[in-house]
Design a protein around this motif. Structure first.
Motif, mmCIF file in Angstrom:
data_model
loop_
_atom_site.group_PDB
_atom_site.id
_atom_site.type_symbol
_atom_site.label_atom_id
_atom_site.label_comp_id
_atom_site.label_asym_id
_atom_site.label_seq_id
_atom_site.Cartn_x
_atom_site.Cartn_y
_atom_site.Cartn_z
ATOM 1 N N ALA A 111 0.823 -1.215 0.000
ATOM 2 C CA ALA A 111 0.000 0.000 0.000
ATOM 3 C C ALA A 111 0.853 1.258 0.000
ATOM 4 N N LEU A 112 2.047 1.179 0.569
ATOM 5 C CA LEU A 112 2.953 2.333 0.610
ATOM 6 C C LEU A 112 3.855 2.429 -0.617
ATOM 7 N N GLY A 113 3.765 1.452 -1.517
ATOM 8 C CA GLY A 113 4.599 1.461 -2.717
ATOM 9 C C GLY A 113 5.880 0.669 -2.568
ATOM 10 N N GLY A 114 5.999 -0.100 -1.506
ATOM 11 C CA GLY A 114 7.198 -0.912 -1.296
ATOM 12 C C GLY A 114 7.304 -2.016 -2.327
ATOM 13 N N ARG A 115 8.549 -2.412 -2.609
ATOM 14 C CA ARG A 115 8.776 -3.397 -3.656
ATOM 15 C C ARG A 115 9.480 -4.662 -3.193
ATOM 16 N N ARG A 116 10.124 -4.609 -2.023
ATOM 17 C CA ARG A 116 10.813 -5.783 -1.508
ATOM 18 C C ARG A 116 10.983 -5.631 -0.011
ATOM 19 N N GLY A 117 10.678 -6.689 0.709
ATOM 20 C CA GLY A 117 10.861 -6.664 2.148
ATOM 21 C C GLY A 117 12.177 -7.303 2.536
ATOM 22 N N ASP A 118 12.810 -6.753 3.553
ATOM 23 C CA ASP A 118 13.989 -7.411 4.105
ATOM 24 C C ASP A 118 13.806 -7.562 5.607
ATOM 25 N N ALA A 119 14.385 -8.615 6.147
ATOM 26 C CA ALA A 119 14.174 -8.959 7.546
ATOM 27 C C ALA A 119 15.501 -9.071 8.282
ATOM 28 N N MET A 120 15.495 -8.621 9.516
ATOM 29 C CA MET A 120 16.632 -8.804 10.412
ATOM 30 C C MET A 120 16.388 -10.112 11.161
ATOM 31 N N VAL A 121 17.275 -11.099 10.972
ATOM 32 C CA VAL A 121 17.119 -12.413 11.586
ATOM 33 C C VAL A 121 18.459 -12.822 12.187
ATOM 34 N N LEU A 122 18.445 -13.205 13.448
ATOM 35 C CA LEU A 122 19.680 -13.637 14.100
ATOM 36 C C LEU A 122 20.227 -14.894 13.422
#
Length: 151
Positions: A111-122
């Protein structure tokens, strides 16, 4: 984003200032690792700056008051979509709570126009690796996180 029901007794909503203490207590029990921002001021600042970023999963659990069972921070800086603090109460894991939180976060990003998510994972959190892979995320071995404390 407030009050998204996911059909299996879980409601996803955005956090408010009234949730700060409950969120901090929840992270102590349910999240692995700590962050420099895991304090009242840090969580309050997040909610004030981006009121839709901190998503909470609740279950009524047969009680009159909802129980906090999950969280994720879905931060968008106008360029990148960042996911932090995906956590599910141990008694509610493997029931689709993390999936519901990630769907809500991804809907926010789109909805905000984002194209790729990234995650912080230990690196040493094998159960989290399985959950992230099941949700379609994969590590990027050619990238590393570089940090510098600012205080």
């Amino acid at each position: 984003m407030d009050d998204l029901s996911h059909g299996f007794g879980v409601r996803i909503r955005t956090a408010t200032a009234a949730d700060v203490d409950a969120v901090l207590a929840f992270w102590k029990d349910a999240a692995k690792g700590t962050s420099v921002s895991d304090d009242r001021a840090g969580v309050a600042r997040l909610i004030e700056r981006d009121p839709d970023a901190l998503l909470l999963a609740e279950s009524d659990g047969g009680r009159s008051e909802p129980v906090l069972i999950g969280s994720v921070i879905a931060g968008f800086d106008g360029w990148r979509c960042h996911l932090y603090r995906l956590a599910v109460r141990p008694t509610h894991r493997r029931r689709g709570v993390a999936s519901a939180l990630l769907r809500a976060a991804e809907e926010r990003f789109v909805a905000l126009g984002g194209r790729r998510g990234d995650a912080m994972v230990l690196d040493d959190n094998a159960p989290a690796h399985r959950a992230w892979r099941a949700a379609g995320y994969a590590p990027q071995p050619r990238w590393s996180r570089w940090v510098k404390p600012l205080d």
